[in-house]
Enzyme design. Structure first.
Site, PDB file in Angstrom:
ATOM      1  N   HIS A   1      -2.246  -0.709  -9.984  1.00  0.00           N
ATOM      2  CA  HIS A   1      -2.862  -1.549  -8.939  1.00  0.00           C
ATOM      3  C   HIS A   1      -3.496  -2.815  -9.537  1.00  0.00           C
ATOM      4  O   HIS A   1      -4.708  -3.047  -9.422  1.00  0.00           O
ATOM      5  CB  HIS A   1      -3.923  -0.763  -8.142  1.00  0.00           C
ATOM      6  CG  HIS A   1      -4.141  -1.346  -6.770  1.00  0.00           C
ATOM      7  ND1 HIS A   1      -4.450  -0.585  -5.676  1.00  0.00           N
ATOM      8  CD2 HIS A   1      -4.103  -2.631  -6.331  1.00  0.00           C
ATOM      9  CE1 HIS A   1      -4.585  -1.364  -4.614  1.00  0.00           C
ATOM     10  NE2 HIS A   1      -4.385  -2.616  -4.989  1.00  0.00           N
TER      11      HIS A   1
ATOM     12  N   ARG B   1       0.864  -1.175   0.000  1.00  0.00           N
ATOM     13  CA  ARG B   1       0.000   0.000   0.000  1.00  0.00           C
ATOM     14  C   ARG B   1       0.900   1.224   0.000  1.00  0.00           C
ATOM     15  O   ARG B   1       1.923   1.248   0.699  1.00  0.00           O
ATOM     16  CB  ARG B   1      -0.881   0.046   1.257  1.00  0.00           C
ATOM     17  CG  ARG B   1      -2.045  -0.914   1.241  1.00  0.00           C
ATOM     18  CD  ARG B   1      -3.175  -0.402   0.330  1.00  0.00           C
ATOM     19  NE  ARG B   1      -4.297  -1.303   0.313  1.00  0.00           N
ATOM     20  CZ  ARG B   1      -4.446  -2.328  -0.533  1.00  0.00           C
ATOM     21  NH1 ARG B   1      -3.524  -2.570  -1.441  1.00  0.00           N
ATOM     22  NH2 ARG B   1      -5.506  -3.086  -0.488  1.00  0.00           N
TER      23      ARG B   1
ATOM     24  N   GLU C   1      -5.713   6.862  -5.685  1.00  0.00           N
ATOM     25  CA  GLU C   1      -5.952   6.003  -6.859  1.00  0.00           C
ATOM     26  C   GLU C   1      -7.311   6.318  -7.446  1.00  0.00           C
ATOM     27  O   GLU C   1      -8.262   6.538  -6.688  1.00  0.00           O
ATOM     28  CB  GLU C   1      -5.851   4.537  -6.445  1.00  0.00           C
ATOM     29  CG  GLU C   1      -4.426   4.160  -6.044  1.00  0.00           C
ATOM     30  CD  GLU C   1      -4.244   2.668  -5.756  1.00  0.00           C
ATOM     31  OE1 GLU C   1      -5.224   1.908  -5.847  1.00  0.00           O
ATOM     32  OE2 GLU C   1      -3.126   2.262  -5.434  1.00  0.00           O
TER      33      GLU C   1
HETATM   34  N1  LIG Z   1      -1.252  -4.679  -4.902  1.00  0.00           N
HETATM   35  C1  LIG Z   1      -2.213  -5.531  -4.659  1.00  0.00           C
HETATM   36  O1  LIG Z   1      -3.008  -5.828  -5.547  1.00  0.00           O
HETATM   37  C2  LIG Z   1      -2.350  -6.177  -3.301  1.00  0.00           C
HETATM   38  C3  LIG Z   1      -3.092  -7.338  -3.188  1.00  0.00           C
HETATM   39  C4  LIG Z   1      -3.201  -7.952  -1.943  1.00  0.00           C
HETATM   40  C5  LIG Z   1      -2.603  -7.371  -0.830  1.00  0.00           C
HETATM   41  N2  LIG Z   1      -1.928  -6.215  -0.960  1.00  0.00           N
HETATM   42  C6  LIG Z   1      -1.254  -5.596   0.194  1.00  0.00           C
HETATM   43  O2  LIG Z   1      -0.037  -6.307   0.477  1.00  0.00           O
HETATM   44  C7  LIG Z   1       0.336  -6.105   1.841  1.00  0.00           C
HETATM   45  C8  LIG Z   1       0.736  -7.426   2.465  1.00  0.00           C
HETATM   46  O3  LIG Z   1      -0.360  -8.298   2.476  1.00  0.00           O
HETATM   47  P1  LIG Z   1      -0.270  -9.731   3.219  1.00  0.00           P
HETATM   48  O4  LIG Z   1      -1.513 -10.452   2.867  1.00  0.00           O
HETATM   49  O5  LIG Z   1       1.047 -10.353   2.972  1.00  0.00           O
HETATM   50  O6  LIG Z   1      -0.328  -9.260   4.746  1.00  0.00           O
HETATM   51  P2  LIG Z   1       0.026 -10.125   6.027  1.00  0.00           P
HETATM   52  O7  LIG Z   1      -0.751  -9.529   7.138  1.00  0.00           O
HETATM   53  O8  LIG Z   1      -0.096 -11.583   5.763  1.00  0.00           O
HETATM   54  O9  LIG Z   1       1.591  -9.832   6.264  1.00  0.00           O
HETATM   55  C9  LIG Z   1       2.082  -8.630   6.747  1.00  0.00           C
HETATM   56  C10 LIG Z   1       3.356  -8.936   7.538  1.00  0.00           C
HETATM   57  O10 LIG Z   1       3.936  -7.700   7.911  1.00  0.00           O
HETATM   58  C11 LIG Z   1       4.451  -7.858   9.237  1.00  0.00           C
HETATM   59  N3  LIG Z   1       4.590  -6.536   9.840  1.00  0.00           N
HETATM   60  C12 LIG Z   1       3.637  -5.772  10.430  1.00  0.00           C
HETATM   61  N4  LIG Z   1       4.158  -4.611  10.829  1.00  0.00           N
HETATM   62  C13 LIG Z   1       5.475  -4.642  10.511  1.00  0.00           C
HETATM   63  C14 LIG Z   1       6.543  -3.724  10.672  1.00  0.00           C
HETATM   64  N5  LIG Z   1       6.384  -2.536  11.272  1.00  0.00           N
HETATM   65  N6  LIG Z   1       7.757  -4.080  10.199  1.00  0.00           N
HETATM   66  C15 LIG Z   1       7.951  -5.273   9.585  1.00  0.00           C
HETATM   67  N7  LIG Z   1       6.970  -6.195   9.425  1.00  0.00           N
HETATM   68  C16 LIG Z   1       5.743  -5.865   9.872  1.00  0.00           C
HETATM   69  C17 LIG Z   1       3.460  -8.750   9.941  1.00  0.00           C
HETATM   70  O11 LIG Z   1       4.056  -9.391  11.055  1.00  0.00           O
HETATM   71  C18 LIG Z   1       3.092  -9.733   8.829  1.00  0.00           C
HETATM   72  O12 LIG Z   1       3.909 -10.884   8.881  1.00  0.00           O
HETATM   73  C19 LIG Z   1      -0.867  -5.430   2.499  1.00  0.00           C
HETATM   74  O13 LIG Z   1      -0.602  -4.048   2.601  1.00  0.00           O
HETATM   75  C20 LIG Z   1      -2.009  -5.672   1.516  1.00  0.00           C
HETATM   76  O14 LIG Z   1      -3.005  -4.691   1.600  1.00  0.00           O
HETATM   77  C21 LIG Z   1      -1.771  -5.622  -2.167  1.00  0.00           C
HETATM   78  O1  LIG Z   2      -4.623  -4.408  -3.213  1.00  0.00           O
HETATM   79  C1  LIG Z   2      -5.381  -5.310  -2.868  1.00  0.00           C
HETATM   80  O2  LIG Z   2      -5.512  -5.617  -1.666  1.00  0.00           O
HETATM   81  C2  LIG Z   2      -6.172  -6.051  -3.909  1.00  0.00           C
HETATM   82  O3  LIG Z   2      -5.647  -6.001  -5.159  1.00  0.00           O
HETATM   83  C3  LIG Z   2      -7.531  -5.495  -4.031  1.00  0.00           C
HETATM   84  O4  LIG Z   2      -7.454  -4.108  -4.150  1.00  0.00           O
HETATM   85  C4  LIG Z   2      -8.326  -5.893  -2.866  1.00  0.00           C
HETATM   86  O5  LIG Z   2      -8.107  -7.236  -2.605  1.00  0.00           O
HETATM   87  P1  LIG Z   2      -9.198  -8.006  -1.803  1.00  0.00           P
HETATM   88  O6  LIG Z   2      -9.267  -7.363  -0.443  1.00  0.00           O
HETATM   89  O7  LIG Z   2     -10.465  -7.832  -2.583  1.00  0.00           O
HETATM   90  O8  LIG Z   2      -8.769  -9.433  -1.749  1.00  0.00           O
END
Ligand SMILES: NC(=O)c1ccc[n+]([C@@H]2O[C@H](COP(=O)([O-])OP(=O)(O)OC[C@H]3O[C@@H](n4cnc5c(N)ncnc54)[C@H](O)[C@@H]3O)[C@@H](O)[C@H]2O)c1
Ligand SMILES: O=C(O)[C@H](O)[C@H](O)COP(=O)(O)O
Length: 351
Positions: free
Chosen positions: A316, A268, A297
Site C-alpha cells: 500500500h 481497494r 492491512e
Molecule cells: N493505493 C493507493 O495508495 C491509493 C491512493 C489513492 C486512491 N486510491 C484508491 O483508488 C481508487 C480510485 O480513486 P480515484 O481518486 O480515481 O476515484 P474517483 O472517484 O475519481 O474515480 C472513480 C471512478 O470510478 C467510476 N465508477 C464508480 N462505480 C463504477 C462501477 N461500478 N463500474 C465502473 N466505474 C465505476 C466513477 O464513475 C469514477 O469515474 C479508490 O478506490 C481510492 O480509494 C488508492
Molecule cells: O490508498 C489511499 O487512498 C492512500 O494511499 C492513503 O491510504 C490515503 O490517502 P488520502 O486519503 O490520505 O489522500
C-alpha cells in the site's frame, strides 16, 4: 478594530499560501500534530484544535464527540488534507450544515505513476528477476558458458533452456500494442490511461457513470464491461468502494478474461472477491496480478498471494510520494482562502 479569525493547522501548507492566509487570520500550528510527527491521539487533536473557527487537519481522526465539541466552541470551517477524508464524521458536519473541504485526487499522479510501475513489473517479471539476482541466481553456470557477458557484442539472448531461471524470471511481454482495460475512469484511472497511451497501449475504459465523449476526448475507447473483460491484455482497477462495487471483481469477471490477462489493483481490495481472485491466479484462469492493496492491512505474511510467482505485491505504497503534501497543501490553501474571502469552495466531500 475587527478581531482576526483564528485558524489551527495540523498539516503543512505552502509558505507563500500561508503568508496570504495570515493576512486574514491568526494561524496556530498544532505543535504535536505537524504532519508525520508524533503519535497523535484523537484526544490530543480534540484539545489542541478546540476553540478555533478554522480547523485544518491532516491524517488526524475527528469523530462525533470531537466535532460536537469544536462546533459548540465556534468552528465554522473544517478542512481535511486527504483524498478520502473518512477520518472525520461527516454526518455530524452535515447536521450542523458545515461543509467538509478535502483534497480529492491529491495523490492521483503518485498512484498513476506507481500503477504504471506495477504494470511493467508484472509484464516483465521485474520483481522475480531482481529477487533472483539478489539470491545469486544471475546468469548461472549455463549462461556464463554460453554468453561472454562482459563483452556485450557476444551476448545472444536465447534460446533459453526451459530449466534456466531466466525462462521463469526474465521473459515478459511489451506493453506496446497491448490493450489496457481501465475499470473506473476517474481521477486515477484517467491519469493511468494517458500514461499507458504513451507506451503505445490501446485503452478500453469502462465507466458507466461517464459519457463516452469525455473518455474518447482523451483518445481512449469507451466500452461496456464484457468488451473490456474479453479484449484486454491487462485490466487496471480504479473503482471506489461503494455498496455496488464491493466484490464486483469476481469469478464472473475472471471467467471472461483472457487466460493471460493481468489484473492490476491500486484501488481497494474490497472491490475484488478475495477467494475468487486467489483461485483464478492459482488455477491459471487469469495470467497474473500486481496489487498494492489488501483485504486486511498490513497483509498477513502467510497470505497466498505473497508467494505466487505470477503476482507482484507491494505494501500500500502507491499514494505515497514526497510531492503529495505539496498538492494537498495547494488545494487546501485554496479552500481556506475561498472561505476567508467568502467565495465558493471547490472541493467539498459529499459522502
Ligand atoms: N493505493 C493507493 O495508495 C491509493 C491512493 C489513492 C486512491 N486510491 C484508491 O483508488 C481508487 C480510485 O480513486 P480515484 O481518486 O480515481 O476515484 P474517483 O472517484 O475519481 O474515480 C472513480 C471512478 O470510478 C467510476 N465508477 C464508480 N462505480 C463504477 C462501477 N461500478 N463500474 C465502473 N466505474 C465505476 C466513477 O464513475 C469514477 O469515474 C479508490 O478506490 C481510492 O480509494 C488508492
Ligand atoms: O490508498 C489511499 O487512498 C492512500 O494511499 C492513503 O491510504 C490515503 O490517502 P488520502 O486519503 O490520505 O489522500
Amino acid at each position: 478594530m475587527k478581531m482576526k479569525k483564528k485558524l489551527v493547522l495540523c498539516t503543512q501548507l505552502p509558505e507563500k499560501r500561508l503568508e496570504e492566509i495570515e493576512q486574514y487570520c491568526d494561524v496556530t500550528v498544532a505543535g504535536e500534530l505537524r504532519h508525520g510527527k508524533g503519535n497523535v491521539t484523537e484526544e490530543m487533536t480534540r484539545e489542541e484544535c478546540d476553540g478555533y473557527e478554522i480547523v485544518v487537519l491532516g491524517d488526524e481522526n475527528a469523530g462525533t464527540d470531537t466535532l460536537n465539541q469544536w462546533i459548540s466552541s465556534g468552528m465554522k470551517f473544517i478542512g481535511v488534507a486527504k483524498g478520502t477524508p473518512v477520518t472525520v464524521d461527516n454526518e455530524v458536519l452535515k447536521a450542523a450544515n458545515i461543509p467538509l473541504s478535502y483534497t480529492p485526487g491529491r495523490n492521483r499522479v503518485a498512484v498513476a505513476e506507481y500503477n504504471i510501475g506495477l504494470m511493467l513489473a508484472a509484464a516483465r517479471k521485474l520483481t522475480l528477476s531482481a529477487a533472483g539476482l539478489q539470491k545469486g541466481e544471475h546468469l548461472g553456470e549455463k549462461m556464463s558458458d554460453i554468453y561472454d557477458v562482459p563483452d556485450v557484442k557476444n551476448v545472444i539472448w536465447g534460446p533459453l533452456d526451459e530449466n534456466h531461471p531466466y525462462t521463469d524470471y526474465g521473459i515478459g511481454f511489451e506493453l506496446y500494442g497491448k490493450k489496457l482495460g481501465v475499470a473506473g475512469y476517474g481521477a486515477i484511472g484517467r491519469e493511468v490511461a494517458v500514461r499507458a497511451k504513451a507506451f503505445g497501449m490501446e485503452i478500453l475504459a469502462y465507466d458507466p457513470y461517464l459519457s463516452a465523449d469525455k473518455i474518447e476526448a482523451d483518445g481512449c475507447k469507451a466500452v461496456d464491461l464484457d468488451t473490456m473483460l474479453k479484449e484486454s491484455d491487462m485490466i487496471s482497477i480504479h473503482l471506489p468502494v461503494v455498496d455496488s462495487t464491493k466484490g464486483i471483481v469476481n469469478k464472473d469477471w475472471f471467467s471472461k478474461m483472457k487466460p493471460t490477462a493481468i489484473v492490476v489493483n491500486t484501488a481497494r481490495a474490497a472491490v475484488i472477491d478475495q477467494k475468487d481472485f486467489v483461485e483464478a491466479l492459482e488455477t491459471g484462469i487469469i495470467g497474473g496480478a500486481a496489487i498494492d492493496v489488501y483485504w486486511k492491512e498490513p497483509v498477513p505474511s502467510n497470505h497466498p498471494l505473497l508467494s505466487m510467482r505470477n503476482v507482484v505485491c507491494t505494501p500500500h505504497m502507491a499514494g505515497l510520494t514526497t510531492d503529495v503534501d505539496h498538492w494537498s497543501g495547494e488545494m487546501m490553501s485554496q479552500e481556506v482562502l475561498a472561505y476567508l474571502k467568502d467565495e465558493d469552495r471547490k472541493y467539498i466531500w459529499k459522502r
